[in-house]
Scaffold this motif. Structure first.
Motif, mmCIF file in Angstrom:
data_model
loop_
_atom_site.group_PDB
_atom_site.id
_atom_site.type_symbol
_atom_site.label_atom_id
_atom_site.label_comp_id
_atom_site.label_asym_id
_atom_site.label_seq_id
_atom_site.Cartn_x
_atom_site.Cartn_y
_atom_site.Cartn_z
ATOM 1 N N ASP A 185 0.828 -1.209 0.000
ATOM 2 C CA ASP A 185 0.000 0.000 0.000
ATOM 3 C C ASP A 185 0.858 1.253 0.000
ATOM 4 O OD1 ASP A 185 -2.379 -1.299 -0.117
ATOM 5 O OD2 ASP A 185 -3.001 -0.878 1.943
ATOM 6 N N ALA A 186 1.937 1.239 0.773
ATOM 7 C CA ALA A 186 2.823 2.403 0.823
ATOM 8 C C ALA A 186 3.439 2.668 -0.545
ATOM 9 C CB ALA A 186 3.914 2.179 1.872
ATOM 10 N N MET A 187 3.904 1.620 -1.209
ATOM 11 C CA MET A 187 4.492 1.793 -2.534
ATOM 12 C C MET A 187 3.444 2.262 -3.539
ATOM 13 S SD MET A 187 7.239 -1.376 -2.806
ATOM 14 C CE MET A 187 6.074 -2.690 -2.536
ATOM 15 N N ARG A 188 2.244 1.704 -3.443
ATOM 16 C CA ARG A 188 1.154 2.091 -4.351
ATOM 17 C C ARG A 188 0.770 3.551 -4.153
ATOM 18 N NH1 ARG A 188 -2.699 4.098 -6.597
ATOM 19 N NH2 ARG A 188 -4.714 3.141 -7.033
ATOM 20 N N ALA A 189 0.686 4.003 -2.904
ATOM 21 C CA ALA A 189 0.327 5.391 -2.623
ATOM 22 C C ALA A 189 1.393 6.345 -3.139
ATOM 23 C CB ALA A 189 0.132 5.586 -1.121
ATOM 24 N N SER A 190 2.649 6.013 -2.917
ATOM 25 C CA SER A 190 3.744 6.878 -3.336
ATOM 26 C C SER A 190 3.808 7.022 -4.850
ATOM 27 C CB SER A 190 5.074 6.328 -2.814
ATOM 28 O OG SER A 190 6.157 7.127 -3.221
ATOM 29 N N SER A 191 3.319 6.019 -5.580
ATOM 30 C CA SER A 191 3.430 6.013 -7.044
ATOM 31 C C SER A 191 2.105 6.276 -7.747
ATOM 32 C CB SER A 191 3.997 4.666 -7.513
ATOM 33 O OG SER A 191 3.186 3.597 -7.070
ATOM 34 N N ALA A 192 1.109 6.790 -7.039
ATOM 35 C CA ALA A 192 -0.220 7.023 -7.627
ATOM 36 C C ALA A 192 -0.207 8.324 -8.425
ATOM 37 C CB ALA A 192 -1.280 7.066 -6.535
ATOM 38 N N ILE A 193 0.252 8.263 -9.661
ATOM 39 C CA ILE A 193 0.373 9.446 -10.511
ATOM 40 C C ILE A 193 -1.023 10.033 -10.745
ATOM 41 C CG2 ILE A 193 1.177 10.319 -12.727
ATOM 42 C CD1 ILE A 193 2.919 7.758 -12.892
#
Length: 749
Positions: A185-193
């Motif tokens: 989730d952390a990686m997904r949030a950080s990369s949510a262009i």
């Protein structure tokens, strides 16, 4: 002079002159910063490869956007080579299109999947238009699958390499440093262009790409304890005057101005800054993994000698502790399973589909397959899992974003055989009973088609159920011989039945059905004997086994279609209407009809081979045998060959012939096709087939028919458009030209 610079001088002095001065007890720590940059961030892997060759492993990692994904996985213990393999294995086209391959949709739902112009969730209060953003269904599945080893670690400082990443809270417009929680989730949030991926809610924050505020989190890695920092930067640089000559360059400069300014501030904290030259590669070209890796590797090579010296210097202060190996984690057992976001589908139904129980050992493959089955039910806009450690417990949480109970599908269609018409479908889940599905499909035209079903599942994981089905069609049979007369015939069919169904995974299904079929043959010409129609009432028991593993319903690149069926049928009554008089026949008074039981065996197979250099090859095999079909009038149980698609239950596509042109009672055939996608979504196909056939009414012997053709196709927003020309060779050809052309536009069921 700051402590960091003094420390670096001491390290280099110790290497160069072998100083015997007393060394600090603590080994200096090394931090790694990985910027965002969308696809360009794959170049970080090349930098990591050079670091590995130099003998350097970071003690802390921070990242933003794509840097958070590369950094997060590296923190788990994946090597640079493994990360490159993962990037190349991921289907980026699916992630960036918000599409799911058809072979990940459960078999009964495939008929609606990507087969309509509109797909509108409908409630009784309002009509809800679907979001244009990518929900993240695919990328979250990938992140959870490869992030599995850290599923029971909620504190990122406890990862084999401590890690943190940066996101932007859209509510407060402030950066958020993610140090705890569920790593995917952390990686997904950080990369949510923004405008590409929908934001992700974590606790009270709505998080999006961190790159707009902090695209290079050097300060964060320093705060984690790094004494020496290596940075890899693949993100935005100030635009040149030439690049500001168009609107795109101006907008990018304005939007990313804060990020660029922040990078200028943070890069001063870095001791070794590596900036790969990435001009000429789009930030959305995720399929250029090899090129991006090579550019990252090339940019890091000039630093290699310095990095080797740095590694030797650090080792003089003590050998780095071995990396904790967690990648071999295979199983977790969950103390509880929580479901969130579901108002329509009950918890018990969702858990039943997953087929997971508390206390049972579960690996990532079983959970991933269960999530595919769950999403494949077409209940959700998005459904994902996360794993949360709480005290001494491990909780599996299923987060749902439900669709309404009712979904309306719509499209238009035209082809030479059916003419023009409108497709309308309505699908209802869990209505009127739980674990049920209603599908109502209509093709409204002169030559109509209707397919309705009510399906009720009866076991926990919803693989077994029964259905009530109704089917009707009005189809043209060109130039059919009936007795001494020949002409166009309308075939009007109605069928209702009950079946027991079992799905086997996502792509297989078998059923046993009992149906009552009412069939009409209606001459479109004025009959010399004043015949208005012939009709037949049959009962049929059929076993069917089907496989559909195609990746796409239209212009597939790979997969298999297989249908095997065996049926036994009895004619109950036959009717002939002459003028205004309708006479019925039964077994006791057979008239021109045959009331002998007959059996039908049917099989068809088609395999699509994986696309290579935009070429896809396929081959097919078809076979049919009917035990008793001694004339057209006997039982109206013959099949019809010809055309490019099946127009009803007894149509068999054969290149070279018009739809429903040749009535047969037995055949065996082979075919092949080569499809070349020479432009995006534009296809050129060459196809051919050969069949040995026994025509309806023929007592013995077979005829050979051959056909080949060429077709141009385009996958448009209104569905597939296909136009082609074909040549058919048949010794008994009487009424048709050997060369035929066809056109079809839009979706069809």
């Amino acid at each position: 002079m700051c402590y960091k610079n003094i420390l670096l001088i001491c390290l280099l002095f110790a290497v160069s002159f072998g100083s015997s001065a007393q060394v600090p007890e603590r080994r200096p720590s090394l931090g790694l910063v990985l910027s965002g940059g969308s696809a360009l961030g794959i170049a970080h892997i090349g930098v990591l490869k050079v670091m590995e060759e130099a003998g350097l492993r970071p003690d802390y990692i921070t990242g933003t956007s794509m840097g958070s994904i590369i950094g997060g996985f590296y923190a788990l213990g994946y090597s640079a080579d493994s990360l490159l393999k993962i990037c190349k294995a991921v289907n980026w086209d699916l992630i960036l299109s918000n599409k799911v391959p058809q072979n990940r949709i459960i078999y009964p739902e495939k008929k609606h999947f990507n087969n309509s112009i509109i797909s509108l969730p409908v409630s009784f209060e309002k009509l809800k238009l679907p979001s244009g953003m990518i929900s993240g269904q695919q990328i979250e599945n990938y992140l959870s699958f490869y992030g599995w080893p850290a599923a029971d670690i909620s504190d990122f400082s406890k990862l084999p390499i401590p890690f943190a990443c940066v996101a932007t809270d859209l509510l407060t417009v402030k950066q958020v440093v993610l140090r705890k929680g569920y790593l995917p989730d952390a990686m997904r949030a950080s990369s949510a262009i923004p405008s590409l991926f929908s934001p992700l809610r974590i606790d009270t924050a709505i998080l999006s790409d961190g790159g707009f505020l902090r695209n290079f989190p050097a300060l964060e890695v320093k705060e984690m304890g790094a004494d020496i920092i290596i940075g890899s930067y693949t993100a935005f640089h100030p635009a040149t005057e030439e690049e500001l000559g168009d609107l795109t360059g101006i907008v990018k400069q304005i939007v990313m101005s804060r990020s660029i300014e922040d990078f200028e501030e943070n890069k001063g904290l870095v001791d070794y800054l590596i900036s790969p030259k990435l001009k000429g590669i789009s930030s959305l070209d995720f399929n250029a993994a090899d090129s991006l890796f090579n550019r990252g590797y090339k940019a890091a090579l000039p630093f290699k000698d310095k990095l080797i010296k740095l590694a030797d210097s650090l080792d003089k202060y003590g050998i780095q502790k071995p990396l904790e190996g967690i990648l071999n984690k295979q199983y977790y057992s969950f103390d509880r399973i929580d479901i969130t976001g579901n108002n329509i589908i009950p918890d018990s139904e969702i858990i039943g589909i997953l087929n997971i129980r508390t206390g049972e050992k579960v690996d990532k493959f079983k959970l991933s397959e269960g999530m595919d089955l769950l999403y494949g039910k077409a209940w959700f806009e998005k459904v994902k899992y996360r794993i949360e450690p709480r005290n001494d417990s491990l909780i599996l949480i299923i987060d749902c974003m439900e669709r309404p109970k009712f979904i309306l599908y719509g499209s238009v269609h035209y082809d030479n055989a059916l003419g023009s018409g409108v497709l309308l479908s309505l699908s209802a889940k869990n209505f009127p009973t739980k674990a049920s599905v209603i599908d109502l499909d209509y093709y409204l035209a002169q030559y109509y088609r209707i397919r309705n079903s009510f399906r009720q599942y009866i076991n926990r994981n919803e693989k077994m159920g029964f259905s009530i089905d109704f089917y009707a069609d009005n189809t043209l049979m060109p130039r059919l011989d009936i007795g001494s007369e020949t002409g166009d015939i309308l075939s009007r069919n109605f069928s209702t039945g009950l079946s027991i169904n079992r799905t086997l995974g996502l792509n297989q299904m078998m059923n046993l059905s009992f149906s009552f079929d009412n069939q009409y043959l209606i001459p479109k010409y004025v009959s010399e004997s004043f015949i208005k129609n012939y009709s037949y009432d049959n009962v049929t028991l059929t076993y069917n086994y089907s496989v559909n593993s195609l990746d796409k319903q239209h212009f597939p690149d790979k997969g298999v279609i297989l249908d095997i069926s065996a049926g036994a049928s009895d004619l109950i009554k036959g009717h002939i209407k002459t003028g205004s008089t309708r006479k019925s026949y039964s077994k006791d008074d057979a008239g021109p009809f045959s009331f002998d039981r007959y059996y039908t065996l049917r099989a068809n197979y088609r395999q699509y081979l994986t696309k290579v250099n935009n070429f896809t090859f396929s081959f097919r095999g078809d076979a049919l045998y009917i035990t008793d079909c001694d004339s057209v009038l006997a039982q109206n149980n013959f099949f019809l060959l010809g055309g490019q698609v099946s127009l009803n239950k007894r149509s068999v596509p054969v290149t070279g012939f018009h739809p429903n042109q040749i009535p047969v009672k037995a055949f065996a055939g082979l075919g092949t096709e080569m499809d070349w996608e020479f432009f995006k979504d534009v296809h050129l196909s060459l196809k051919g087939n050969i069949f040995a056939i026994q025509e309806a009414g023929r007592e013995k012997g077979y005829s050979l028919i051959y056909g080949y053709g060429a077709e141009i196709g385009y996958m448009s927003i209104i569905g597939p458009i296909k136009a082609g020309v074909m040549h058919g060779i048949y010794e008994q050809e009487k009424y048709f030209s050997k060369i035929k052309a066809y056109l079809s536009v839009g979706y069809l069921f």
